[in-house]
Each structure stands twice: as structure tokens, then as C-alpha cells.
Write a protein that holds these residues in place. Structure first.
Motif, PDB file in Angstrom:
ATOM      1  N   TRP A  96       0.821  -1.211   0.000  1.00  0.00           N
ATOM      2  CA  TRP A  96       0.000   0.000   0.000  1.00  0.00           C
ATOM      3  C   TRP A  96       0.853   1.258   0.000  1.00  0.00           C
ATOM      4  O   TRP A  96       0.495   2.266  -0.618  1.00  0.00           O
ATOM      5  CB  TRP A  96      -0.963  -0.005   1.188  1.00  0.00           C
ATOM      6  CG  TRP A  96      -2.149  -0.883   0.939  1.00  0.00           C
ATOM      7  CD1 TRP A  96      -2.392  -2.108   1.472  1.00  0.00           C
ATOM      8  CD2 TRP A  96      -3.245  -0.602   0.053  1.00  0.00           C
ATOM      9  NE1 TRP A  96      -3.577  -2.617   0.976  1.00  0.00           N
ATOM     10  CE2 TRP A  96      -4.122  -1.725   0.107  1.00  0.00           C
ATOM     11  CE3 TRP A  96      -3.577   0.466  -0.765  1.00  0.00           C
ATOM     12  CZ2 TRP A  96      -5.306  -1.782  -0.632  1.00  0.00           C
ATOM     13  CZ3 TRP A  96      -4.755   0.407  -1.513  1.00  0.00           C
ATOM     14  CH2 TRP A  96      -5.596  -0.700  -1.436  1.00  0.00           C
ATOM     15  N   ALA A  97       1.989   1.220   0.677  1.00  0.00           N
ATOM     16  CA  ALA A  97       2.895   2.371   0.625  1.00  0.00           C
ATOM     17  C   ALA A  97       3.366   2.609  -0.803  1.00  0.00           C
ATOM     18  O   ALA A  97       3.413   3.749  -1.281  1.00  0.00           O
ATOM     19  CB  ALA A  97       4.097   2.143   1.550  1.00  0.00           C
ATOM     20  N   ALA A  98       3.702   1.527  -1.506  1.00  0.00           N
ATOM     21  CA  ALA A  98       4.151   1.662  -2.896  1.00  0.00           C
ATOM     22  C   ALA A  98       3.018   2.154  -3.786  1.00  0.00           C
ATOM     23  O   ALA A  98       3.232   2.991  -4.681  1.00  0.00           O
ATOM     24  CB  ALA A  98       4.681   0.324  -3.409  1.00  0.00           C
ATOM     25  N   GLU A  99       1.826   1.673  -3.552  1.00  0.00           N
ATOM     26  CA  GLU A  99       0.676   2.079  -4.365  1.00  0.00           C
ATOM     27  C   GLU A  99       0.348   3.553  -4.149  1.00  0.00           C
ATOM     28  O   GLU A  99       0.045   4.282  -5.100  1.00  0.00           O
ATOM     29  CB  GLU A  99      -0.529   1.209  -4.005  1.00  0.00           C
ATOM     30  CG  GLU A  99      -1.853   1.639  -4.629  1.00  0.00           C
ATOM     31  CD  GLU A  99      -1.896   1.493  -6.147  1.00  0.00           C
ATOM     32  OE1 GLU A  99      -2.867   1.986  -6.755  1.00  0.00           O
ATOM     33  OE2 GLU A  99      -0.967   0.881  -6.728  1.00  0.00           O
ATOM     34  N   ILE A 100       0.406   3.989  -2.923  1.00  0.00           N
ATOM     35  CA  ILE A 100       0.019   5.362  -2.602  1.00  0.00           C
ATOM     36  C   ILE A 100       1.096   6.377  -2.978  1.00  0.00           C
ATOM     37  O   ILE A 100       0.801   7.466  -3.462  1.00  0.00           O
ATOM     38  CB  ILE A 100      -0.312   5.478  -1.099  1.00  0.00           C
ATOM     39  CG1 ILE A 100      -1.638   4.752  -0.811  1.00  0.00           C
ATOM     40  CG2 ILE A 100      -0.403   6.930  -0.648  1.00  0.00           C
ATOM     41  CD1 ILE A 100      -1.944   4.617   0.664  1.00  0.00           C
ATOM     42  N   PHE A 101       2.354   6.011  -2.789  1.00  0.00           N
ATOM     43  CA  PHE A 101       3.429   6.982  -2.973  1.00  0.00           C
ATOM     44  C   PHE A 101       4.105   6.918  -4.340  1.00  0.00           C
ATOM     45  O   PHE A 101       4.926   7.783  -4.645  1.00  0.00           O
ATOM     46  CB  PHE A 101       4.480   6.827  -1.877  1.00  0.00           C
ATOM     47  CG  PHE A 101       4.011   7.311  -0.533  1.00  0.00           C
ATOM     48  CD1 PHE A 101       3.830   8.659  -0.287  1.00  0.00           C
ATOM     49  CD2 PHE A 101       3.718   6.414   0.478  1.00  0.00           C
ATOM     50  CE1 PHE A 101       3.390   9.115   0.942  1.00  0.00           C
ATOM     51  CE2 PHE A 101       3.275   6.855   1.719  1.00  0.00           C
ATOM     52  CZ  PHE A 101       3.102   8.203   1.950  1.00  0.00           C
ATOM     53  N   LEU A 134       0.235   6.855   6.471  1.00  0.00           N
ATOM     54  CA  LEU A 134      -0.418   5.844   5.644  1.00  0.00           C
ATOM     55  C   LEU A 134      -1.877   5.647   6.029  1.00  0.00           C
ATOM     56  O   LEU A 134      -2.688   5.222   5.211  1.00  0.00           O
ATOM     57  CB  LEU A 134       0.336   4.520   5.768  1.00  0.00           C
ATOM     58  CG  LEU A 134      -0.002   3.409   4.769  1.00  0.00           C
ATOM     59  CD1 LEU A 134       0.255   3.884   3.349  1.00  0.00           C
ATOM     60  CD2 LEU A 134       0.796   2.152   5.063  1.00  0.00           C
ATOM     61  N   ARG A 135      -2.215   5.992   7.265  1.00  0.00           N
ATOM     62  CA  ARG A 135      -3.590   5.792   7.724  1.00  0.00           C
ATOM     63  C   ARG A 135      -4.532   6.895   7.254  1.00  0.00           C
ATOM     64  O   ARG A 135      -5.739   6.769   7.367  1.00  0.00           O
ATOM     65  CB  ARG A 135      -3.615   5.747   9.254  1.00  0.00           C
ATOM     66  CG  ARG A 135      -2.713   4.690   9.849  1.00  0.00           C
ATOM     67  CD  ARG A 135      -2.708   4.795  11.355  1.00  0.00           C
ATOM     68  NE  ARG A 135      -1.521   4.195  11.931  1.00  0.00           N
ATOM     69  CZ  ARG A 135      -1.195   4.263  13.209  1.00  0.00           C
ATOM     70  NH1 ARG A 135      -1.978   4.925  14.038  1.00  0.00           N
ATOM     71  NH2 ARG A 135      -0.095   3.697  13.657  1.00  0.00           N
ATOM     72  N   LEU A 136      -3.982   8.013   6.782  1.00  0.00           N
ATOM     73  CA  LEU A 136      -4.825   9.146   6.389  1.00  0.00           C
ATOM     74  C   LEU A 136      -5.525   8.891   5.066  1.00  0.00           C
ATOM     75  O   LEU A 136      -4.885   8.623   4.065  1.00  0.00           O
ATOM     76  CB  LEU A 136      -3.977  10.417   6.275  1.00  0.00           C
ATOM     77  CG  LEU A 136      -3.330  10.935   7.567  1.00  0.00           C
ATOM     78  CD1 LEU A 136      -2.535  12.190   7.268  1.00  0.00           C
ATOM     79  CD2 LEU A 136      -4.369  11.205   8.621  1.00  0.00           C
TER      80      LEU A 136
END
Length: 268
Positions: free
Chosen positions: A126-131, A154-156
Motif C-alpha cells: 500500500w505504501a508503494a501504491e500510494i506513494f 499511511l492511515r490518512l
């Protein structure tokens, strides 16, 4: 799967490179290259070797490569069963290696089966997907190099807005925020300001073309293994508009000046 989440595993006393869950796990389609185990095993073994003396640095290396290897949709990534399977059946040794607490001599159970921002592999995906910025995983390396950014920002829900995610990364890259306390303070300020300000208006984003993601996923079977030395490329999506990124970076920089940062001295 609770049967396999034993105290011996959590304490790192009975660790191996995989558990036979065939009798309790739902089989994945064998004709889909994305579910092949070997590429993931190879990645985690390389990570454990390369970062054997600095475990936390493995996150920034593994996150983009895990994302580029699995090639998931967000709907697929939301299925916790996939991450439970990776953690318990494919690479429990990696989970223990990465998250065994030296003080408690135990791995938190949520690293195997937990929320998306805590589970060992889902947090990286998810970090890779979001950033990621379109196909560019460079911002992912920066984001995952700061543990507080993963744990807190990451929770935001605001990070579903791509310019917001990229603006936070740019502040890190520019050295405007550096410490965990500063990341946490900025996160609080962004979340609070977001209640009264619509970031979409201040920094509009381009709509994503779902066909590009589908094409990228369809190429999984013929794609070579991800490079260990160079960053892979993600879906061929347009990056965040530079004018939106610049506007939001400036706004967050101003916001950070008055953000509540624990331990920061106030200036007269």
C-alpha cells in the motif's frame, strides 16, 4: 490460520521458510503468474541477505519490488487473505527477521495478520501504491525510508489524493521535515486542515486511465524478474501534475510552520 500463528513462531523459536497450508487455504489460479511463489521468495531472501545488518532499510528496497512483482488491483490488495498467506505460508521467516522486537523478543501478531498499515507485506504494497508517482517508484523509496511516514501518514484517507502523497514526499526530499516527530506533526496538521479545505480544489489531479493498469497487470506473465539494483517501473500512468504538486508542497510547508511538533521550541 490461527493454528499456524504459534507462540514459537512469534518468539522466533520455530521459524522456517514456509508452512504447508494447502489443507486450509483456498487455492489461487495456477495459470496466473502473479500467484507464483518463487519470485516473492527470491525477493525476501535477497532482502534478508542485503540488509542483514540494517533491517529497517529493507522496507524502502522491498516495497517497490513487491508492488511491481505482484501487480495487483486495489480490490485484490484489499483482500487480507492474500497477505495472511504470504506472511504465514510463503515467508514467515522474513516477517520474524524484519519485525522481531529485541526488547520483547517477540513479533507482534499483527505483523502476520493485522490491519493494512501494520501487516508486514500489505503495509509495503500500500505504501508503494500510494506513494508511486505514475510509473516512478522513486518517491516510494523516500517514503518507506521514514518509518513514521508509513505508521502515521499511511492511515490518512487524504493520501488517496495523489498530490497530497507526493507533496509529503517532496517535503522529505527537500529536508523540510526530517524527524519522526515532524512527520507526525505534519500529519496532524494535514488531517485537521483537510476537514475544512478540499485539496482537490487547491491541487487538482488527472483522472487515472484504468486501461493502463489492466495492461500492466496483463504483462505479468511475460515480465522479467524485477531488478535488484535499479527500480522497476509501475503502470504507465500519468504522473501528478507538477503545478498541483508545487502548490500543495508550498501550502504544506506553510502549514508545517505552525504544526504541533512535540519538543519543538516556539519562536517569538
Amino acid at each position: 490460520m490461527d493454528t499456524f500463528l504459534t507462540e514459537g513462531l512469534l518468539r522466533g523459536e520455530q521459524v522456517h521458510s514456509g508452512i504447508d497450508l494447502a489443507k486450509v487455504a483456498e487455492p489461487l489460479p495456477e495459470d496466473d503468474a502473479r500467484w507464483w511463489v518463487e519470485p516473492i521468495r527470491s525477493l525476501v531472501e535477497d532482502a534478508m541477505f542485503e540488509f542483514r545488518n540494517e533491517r529497517t532499510k529493507a522496507d524502502a528496497w522491498l516495497a517497490p519490488r513487491l508492488h511491481a512483482t505482484l501487480r495487483l488491483t486495489r480490490r485484490e490488495a484489499a483482500d487480507k487473505r492474500l497477505w495472511n498467506h504470504l506472511a504465514l505460508a510463503v515467508a514467515p521467516d522474513y516477517v520474524v527477521w524484519r519485525h522481531l522486537s529485541e526488547s520483547a523478543q517477540r513479533v507482534a501478531a499483527e505483523r502476520f495478520r493485522g490491519p493494512s498499515d501494520r501487516q508486514c507485506f500489505s503495509r509495503l504494497w500500500w505504501a508503494a501504491e500510494i506513494f508511486r508517482n505514475g510509473p516512478d517508484y522513486g518517491p516510494v523509496e523516500t517514503a518507506c525510508g521514514n518509518q513514521d511516514l508509513i505508521h502515521t501518514v499511511l492511515r490518512l484517507g487524504l493520501l488517496d489524493h495523489r498530490p497530497t502523497a507526493q507533496a509529503v514526499v517532496r517535503l522529505l526530499q527537500d529536508g523540510k521535515i526530517t524527524t519522526g516527530r515532524e512527520v507526525n506533526g505534519l500529519s496532524v496538521a494535514i488531517n485537521a486542515a483537510g476537514a475544512t479545505l478540499i485539496y482537490d480544489v487547491l491541487a487538482p489531479d488527472e483522472p487515472r486511465d484504468p486501461a493502463r493498469l489492466r495492461d500492466w497487470i496483463a504483462e505479468a506473465e511475460t515480465a522479467p524478474p524485477v531488478s535488484r539494483h535499479d527500480l522497476p517501473e509501475g503502470p504507465d500512468e500519468d504522473p501528478v501534475p507538477e503545478e498541483s504538486l508545487a502548490a500543495l508542497t508550498d501550502y504544506f510547508a506553510d502549514l508545517f510552520e505552525t504544526a504541533p511538533v512535540r519538543g519543538r521550541k516556539s519562536e517569538d
